[in-house]
Design an enzyme around this catalytic site. Structure first.
Site, PDB file in Angstrom:
ATOM      1  N   LYS A  22    -131.158  -1.395 -11.042  1.00  0.00           N
ATOM      2  CA  LYS A  22    -131.563  -2.254 -12.084  1.00  0.00           C
ATOM      3  C   LYS A  22    -131.323  -3.853 -11.811  1.00  0.00           C
ATOM      4  O   LYS A  22    -132.062  -4.682 -11.892  1.00  0.00           O
ATOM      5  CB  LYS A  22    -130.748  -1.885 -13.520  1.00  0.00           C
ATOM      6  CG  LYS A  22    -131.390  -2.657 -14.661  1.00  0.00           C
ATOM      7  CD  LYS A  22    -130.419  -2.730 -15.858  1.00  0.00           C
ATOM      8  CE  LYS A  22    -130.318  -1.205 -16.568  1.00  0.00           C
ATOM      9  NZ  LYS A  22    -131.026  -0.807 -17.506  1.00  0.00           N
ATOM     10  N   ARG A  91    -125.034  -3.863 -19.281  1.00  0.00           N
ATOM     11  CA  ARG A  91    -125.784  -2.677 -18.810  1.00  0.00           C
ATOM     12  C   ARG A  91    -125.379  -2.087 -17.458  1.00  0.00           C
ATOM     13  O   ARG A  91    -125.150  -2.687 -16.597  1.00  0.00           O
ATOM     14  CB  ARG A  91    -127.201  -2.974 -18.748  1.00  0.00           C
ATOM     15  CG  ARG A  91    -127.811  -3.178 -20.220  1.00  0.00           C
ATOM     16  CD  ARG A  91    -129.440  -3.090 -20.065  1.00  0.00           C
ATOM     17  NE  ARG A  91    -130.196  -3.164 -21.302  1.00  0.00           N
ATOM     18  CZ  ARG A  91    -130.465  -4.477 -21.823  1.00  0.00           C
ATOM     19  NH1 ARG A  91    -130.120  -5.555 -21.441  1.00  0.00           N
ATOM     20  NH2 ARG A  91    -131.051  -4.345 -23.121  1.00  0.00           N
ATOM     21  N   GLY A 100    -129.973   7.490 -19.286  1.00  0.00           N
ATOM     22  CA  GLY A 100    -129.118   7.518 -20.479  1.00  0.00           C
ATOM     23  C   GLY A 100    -127.860   8.054 -20.171  1.00  0.00           C
ATOM     24  O   GLY A 100    -126.993   8.536 -21.188  1.00  0.00           O
ATOM     25  N   MET A 102    -125.313   6.569 -18.626  1.00  0.00           N
ATOM     26  CA  MET A 102    -124.166   5.657 -18.825  1.00  0.00           C
ATOM     27  C   MET A 102    -124.127   4.666 -19.855  1.00  0.00           C
ATOM     28  O   MET A 102    -124.973   4.939 -20.543  1.00  0.00           O
ATOM     29  CB  MET A 102    -123.829   5.032 -17.485  1.00  0.00           C
ATOM     30  CG  MET A 102    -123.231   5.863 -16.331  1.00  0.00           C
ATOM     31  SD  MET A 102    -122.963   5.335 -14.820  1.00  0.00           S
ATOM     32  CE  MET A 102    -124.576   4.935 -14.328  1.00  0.00           C
ATOM     33  N   ARG A 335    -138.865  -1.117 -12.315  1.00  0.00           N
ATOM     34  CA  ARG A 335    -138.544  -0.215 -11.264  1.00  0.00           C
ATOM     35  C   ARG A 335    -139.682   0.505 -11.063  1.00  0.00           C
ATOM     36  O   ARG A 335    -140.739   0.617 -11.713  1.00  0.00           O
ATOM     37  CB  ARG A 335    -137.357   0.561 -11.764  1.00  0.00           C
ATOM     38  CG  ARG A 335    -137.979   1.686 -12.785  1.00  0.00           C
ATOM     39  CD  ARG A 335    -136.929   2.594 -13.569  1.00  0.00           C
ATOM     40  NE  ARG A 335    -137.525   3.023 -14.513  1.00  0.00           N
ATOM     41  CZ  ARG A 335    -137.099   3.624 -15.507  1.00  0.00           C
ATOM     42  NH1 ARG A 335    -135.867   4.144 -15.477  1.00  0.00           N
ATOM     43  NH2 ARG A 335    -137.712   4.438 -16.592  1.00  0.00           N
ATOM     44  N   HIS A 448    -134.582  41.810  -4.952  1.00  0.00           N
ATOM     45  CA  HIS A 448    -135.988  42.297  -4.830  1.00  0.00           C
ATOM     46  C   HIS A 448    -137.000  41.892  -5.671  1.00  0.00           C
ATOM     47  O   HIS A 448    -138.202  41.372  -5.142  1.00  0.00           O
ATOM     48  CB  HIS A 448    -135.850  43.899  -4.991  1.00  0.00           C
ATOM     49  CG  HIS A 448    -137.288  44.764  -4.878  1.00  0.00           C
ATOM     50  ND1 HIS A 448    -138.054  44.982  -5.870  1.00  0.00           N
ATOM     51  CD2 HIS A 448    -137.693  45.258  -3.876  1.00  0.00           C
ATOM     52  CE1 HIS A 448    -139.021  45.482  -5.458  1.00  0.00           C
ATOM     53  NE2 HIS A 448    -138.832  45.787  -4.248  1.00  0.00           N
ATOM     54  N   SER A 764    -136.637  34.896  15.365  1.00  0.00           N
ATOM     55  CA  SER A 764    -137.177  34.419  14.126  1.00  0.00           C
ATOM     56  C   SER A 764    -135.826  34.367  13.072  1.00  0.00           C
ATOM     57  O   SER A 764    -135.288  35.541  13.034  1.00  0.00           O
ATOM     58  CB  SER A 764    -138.393  34.987  13.453  1.00  0.00           C
ATOM     59  OG  SER A 764    -138.525  34.906  12.079  1.00  0.00           O
ATOM     60  N   CYS A 832    -138.047  32.914   9.049  1.00  0.00           N
ATOM     61  CA  CYS A 832    -138.961  33.819   8.069  1.00  0.00           C
ATOM     62  C   CYS A 832    -138.287  34.208   6.962  1.00  0.00           C
ATOM     63  O   CYS A 832    -138.786  34.859   6.008  1.00  0.00           O
ATOM     64  CB  CYS A 832    -139.751  35.041   8.875  1.00  0.00           C
ATOM     65  SG  CYS A 832    -138.436  36.539   9.424  1.00  0.00           S
ATOM     66  N   TYR A 852    -142.061  27.020  14.161  1.00  0.00           N
ATOM     67  CA  TYR A 852    -142.772  27.371  13.235  1.00  0.00           C
ATOM     68  C   TYR A 852    -141.817  27.762  11.700  1.00  0.00           C
ATOM     69  O   TYR A 852    -140.704  28.084  12.097  1.00  0.00           O
ATOM     70  CB  TYR A 852    -143.949  28.295  13.388  1.00  0.00           C
ATOM     71  CG  TYR A 852    -143.507  29.765  13.455  1.00  0.00           C
ATOM     72  CD1 TYR A 852    -142.899  30.570  12.456  1.00  0.00           C
ATOM     73  CD2 TYR A 852    -143.026  30.192  14.816  1.00  0.00           C
ATOM     74  CE1 TYR A 852    -142.595  31.767  12.908  1.00  0.00           C
ATOM     75  CE2 TYR A 852    -142.608  31.233  15.009  1.00  0.00           C
ATOM     76  CZ  TYR A 852    -142.219  32.068  14.005  1.00  0.00           C
ATOM     77  OH  TYR A 852    -141.755  33.495  14.169  1.00  0.00           O
TER      78      TYR A 852
END
Ligand code: PEP
Ligand code: MG
Length: 880
Positions: A22, A91, A100, A102, A335, A448, A764, A832, A852
């Site tokens: 801010k 502020r 919201g 602080m 902002r 699973h 892998s 993987c 990959y």
């Protein structure tokens, strides 16, 4: 000496670390010559010092006084003056936005003497007393922790004495009485009078904002948002301007583009004769900015021009808060604005079109997480009732259906259903396929249910421990639900709702599937453009985890350039399970029966992935998944024996199940261990792969199979499997060259990667098991059991089964890559495990030098986008 205070004219937007978001943005607007009320920022460094020592840093008082004098000079009023007081707002403003979390205190500087002065100066007595009572209330709560209810009770009493419904209807005399009542409350709770000295008010307020950094809710928010706990907040002190000074005053918020859709234009709300909190509180109906244009054209024009300049300066969507005081526009905040995932893509593409940013920069204006949100159907949460319970959001999406408690009922259902189970096992697969979604009360993100559902792109909420599932009813939140009752489950948030919540389908998925064209659709065109650029940039290839031809084909449509993991154990479910049962019981004929089935499986896969690598992992089942449960079998045999019947096959099975029973099946006879213990099993699979490949070659195809051995911990295991496999491969004429590699999913394999690379043509990483074994966490149990507590305690910010634990598991990955490649230069390395489709983890794998990532088909686009983002950030082309 460290300097702790900066006037707004001294800072700029790049000083967020020191001045907070801010403060840095207020400074930027001030430098741009925009109408910002004068003020200054106390730095985050001062906050850190205060929190460390418990007292105001040396010199801070004097610095604040100096800067205050500058504000007074600019405004022409004096802080604390009885006749015409300067009032201040205080502020918080940290480096990262914490909306919201602080504190804010307005109207600082008012006291018994100056309230009358303010009334005279403004000609508005009611306004003056209302401001004073707001100050005592906000100050009491924030600085002295006076319970908010104590003030609220007085306010309610004042309204009822006056016979009015809202605060706005209270008259001057009533507000004056309220000020006295509030002061009494203040005194009773603090043992002192409300401070009249304006400078004392200011310093107490600054200290309170510093302390609010450590408020419980702020600390919790930071843990969730992964914001470091030690940054501290800056404090912005600014001259007050008032939107509640009559009909030519007001306050509003506005965006430079529509934050919901990205559409061009200025969007906002304005509330006449009101202060900031009134807009947020939604007490009265706001008007649109076009209405502001009719009542105050000059301010409206000026606002539009300010916003245009802000967008040019920030090169992005901005939002602002503004106040009009007696016809004069003041900018209170700006902002780079938050936006929906759809707007993020649309705006990024627009800014490229407008020549504001490059395509590389555009890639960094969107995230894989946003793309994921666009790819799943979603609930219209405005229309949703309060949730019944919340579980682990394991596979995103929005599913609505009637409860069924078993797989057969799901299969038999003619209406959409949700399969509700304590946990699932491979037997539930048909039901999972048939159901709209899966809900379990046990298990985490790699259970699973979660893994399979994600693979299918099916909505899944698991580990909802508040559900008490008992036979054919489930108790939750004091309600009992039965089969047939409709519920809605949100696989993103994990929320479970009663009844049918409205669902919106994903146009982005339909576009990936080829059902829609991007032409003429701003969102789809933007996604298309950024995906093309991501692919162009990416260094990591993206493969898919796919076990069927249909999955592999979808993965291709979604842009995968190979299959990195085919879990062959998934091919032995349903009718075929009995073949594995026979195998376990020592029936050699089972292998001969399996061979043609497997050959057909692989032919289908090789056809779907023609011309691309297709990594087939040899079978890795936790054995218990293929055998009937011990208790069920014991009961069946006991029943038969009690009736004097021969238990037959059940009896033989029971002996085998007892013999093979494991306390920890995930740490038992799995993967390569199984292949070495059951003769011929791996050889059968290798033959099926080779013969299927040969058949594809003969048919003119271009199959590129690779064989992957699971759960290897020692090079000797791999060497043994390899020797046998090579023999089989050599015996199949017409097969293409087939590389043999291994998963790295046991910590010992990572540590001995140098040796293992001697027998592996590729690695892998199986990061599911690697995470399980590195932490010693059961992947099936812990997420539902105690991860909530761990997340709450900040032990980790996100489940290590979701995002790779880069310090621990990641270190093993780095070690294995280094040792593996040192032993075998050019070794192909991929991943993987489930992390292959997680945005933050993709970045890690890019940095670790992998070739990959492989993930479920639905996450392929997300991984592609993240791979592009990682590469364009890494080569320094991103200029932001
Ligand atoms: C892994 O462990 O990461 C892996 C991919 O194997 P699975 O999940 O099948 O054990
Ligand atoms: Mg594994």
């Amino acid at each position: 000496m460290t300097r702790y205070v900066y006037d707004f004219v001294e800072g700029n937007k790049d000083l967020k670390v020191l001045l907070g978001g801010k403060g840095a943005n207020l400074a930027e607007m001030t430098r741009m010559g925009l109408p910002v009320p004068p003020g200054f920022t106390v730095t985050t460094e001062a906050c850190r010092e205060y929190l460390r020592t418990g007292s105001m840093p040396t010199g801070l008082f004097d610095e604040v006084e100096d800067h205050l004098r500058m504000v007074q000079n600019q405004i022409g009023k004096v802080f604390g003056d009885a006749k015409d007081p300067l009032l201040l707002s205080v502020r918080s403003g940290a480096q990262f936005s914490m909306p919201g979390m602080m504190e804010t205190i307005l109207d600082i500087g008012l006291g018994d003497a100056s309230v009358a002065g303010l009334a005279r100066q403004t000609g508005d007595e009611r306004f003056a007393w209302d401001s004073y009572r707001r100050l005592i209330q906000m100050f009491g709560k924030t600085v002295f922790d006076v319970p908010g209810d104590a003030f609220e009770e007085e306010l309610t009493a004042a309204r009822s004495t006056a016979g009015v419904a809202t605060d706005a209807e209270l008259g001057t005399a009533q507000l004056l009485d309220l000020v006295y009542a509030y002061k009494k409350v203040f005194n009773e709770h603090t043992g002192r009078d409300f401070p009249q000295a304006s400078h004392e008010q200011l310093f107490l307020a600054i200290g309170a904002v510093f302390r609010s950094w450590n408020a419980d809710r702020a600390a919790l928010y930071r843990r969730q948002e992964r914001i470091p706990q030690d940054l501290g907040t800056a404090v912005n002190v600014m001259a007050m301007v008032f939107g509640n000074r009559g009909e030519d005053s007001g306050t509003g918020v506005a965006f430079t583009r529509d934050p919901a859709t990205g559409r061009r234009g200025v969007y906002g709300d304005y509330l006449r004769n009101a202060q900031g909190e009134d807009v947020v509180a939604g007490i009265r109906n706001t008007m649109s900015l076009s209405e502001l244009a009719t009542i105050d054209p000059a301010s409206h024009r000026q606002l539009l021009s300010v916003m245009q300049r802000l967008e040019q300066r920030y090169r992005d969507l901005c939002d602002v808060e503004f106040t009009i005081e007696n016809g004069k526009l003041w900018m209170l905040q700006t902002r780079v604005g938050k936006r929906t995932p759809a707007a993020a893509f649309v705006i990024a593409a627009q800014l490229v079109d407008e020549g504001t940013i490059t395509l590389d920069e555009a890639l960094h204006r969107v995230t894989g997480g946003q793309l994921a949100q666009l790819m799943f159907p979603s609930f219209d949460t405005d229309a949703a009732p309060p949730p019944l319970a919340t579980g682990v959001g394991a596979s995103p999406g929005a599913a609505v259906g009637a409860i069924v408690f078993d797989s057969a009922a799901a299969e038999a259902a003619t209406e959409p259903v949700i399969l509700v189970r304590r946990e699932t096992n491979p037997d539930d697969l048909p039901g999972m396929i048939a159901a709209q979604g899966v809900l379990t009360s046990r298990g985490g993100k790699t259970s699973h249910a979660a893994v399979v559902a994600r693979g299918m792109g099916k909505t899944c909420v698991c580990g909802a421990e508040e559900l008490d599932i008992d036979g054919d009813e489930v108790t939750v939140a004091g309600r009992i639900l039965h089969a047939g009752d409709v519920i809605s489950i949100d696989g993103t948030s994990g929320k479970i709702y009663p009844g049918a919540v409205a669902v919106r389908p994903s146009s982005v998925v339909r576009w990936f599937e080829g059902e829609l064209t991007a032409h003429g659709d701003p969102l789809l065109s933007a996604v298309e453009r950024l995906m093309i650029h991501a692919d162009h940039r990416a260094r990591l290839a993206v493969h898919a985890n796919a076990d069927t031809g249909a999955d592999a084909a979808r993965a291709r449509r979604f842009g995968a350039t190979g299959v990195g993991l085919c879990r062959t154990e998934h091919m032995f479910l349903g009718d075929r399970r009995v073949l594995i049962e026979r195998l376990i019981l020592g029936d050699d004929g089972a292998l001969a029966d399996l061979l043609p089935l497997q050959r057909a499986d692989f032919e289908e896969l090789f056809a779907a992935m023609d011309g691309m690598p297709m990594t087939v992992r040899l079978i890795d089942p936790p054995l218990h998944e293929f055998l009937p449960p011990l208790d069920e079998l014991t009961a069946r045999v006991a029943r038969a024996e009690a009736l004097g019947q021969d238990p037959g096959r059940d009896g033989t099975l029971l002996t085998a199940v007892r013999r093979m029973h494991e306390q920890n099946p995930m740490l038992g006879l799995r993967g390569v261990r199984l292949g070495l213990v059951i003769p011929g099993l791996f050889a059968m699979q290798v033959r099926a792969i080779a013969e299927a490949a040969a058949a594809r070659v003969a048919a003119g195809g271009d199959p590129r199979p690779e064989i992957m051995v699971p759960l290897v911990g020692a090079v000797q295991e791999l060497e043994t499997v390899r020797a046998e496999a090579e023999k089989v491969l050599a015996s199949v004429p017409g097969a293409p060259p087939i590389r043999i590699g291994t998963m790295i999913e046991v910590p010992r394999a990572a540590l001995t990667a140098g040796q293992i690379a001697g027998a592996a043509e590729f690695f892998s990483f199986g990061t599911n098991d690697l995470t399980q074994m590195t932490w010693g966490f059961s992947r099936d149990d812990v997420e539902g059991a105690f991860f909530g507590t761990y997340l709450g305690l900040g032990i980790f910010a996100v489940s290590p089964f979701e995002t790779i634990d880069s310090d621990g598991v990641g270190e093993l990955v780095r070690i294995a890559v280094e040792r593996g490649r040192a032993a075998r230069p050019g070794l192909t390395v991929g991943v993987c495990g489930e992390h292959g489709g997680d945005p933050a983890s993709v970045r890690f794998f890019h940095d670790a030098g992998l070739d990959y990532v492989s993930c479920s088909p639905f996450r392929v686009p997300i991984a592609r986008l993240e791979a592009g983002r990682a590469a364009s950030a890494a080569d320094g082309s991103d200029s932001r």
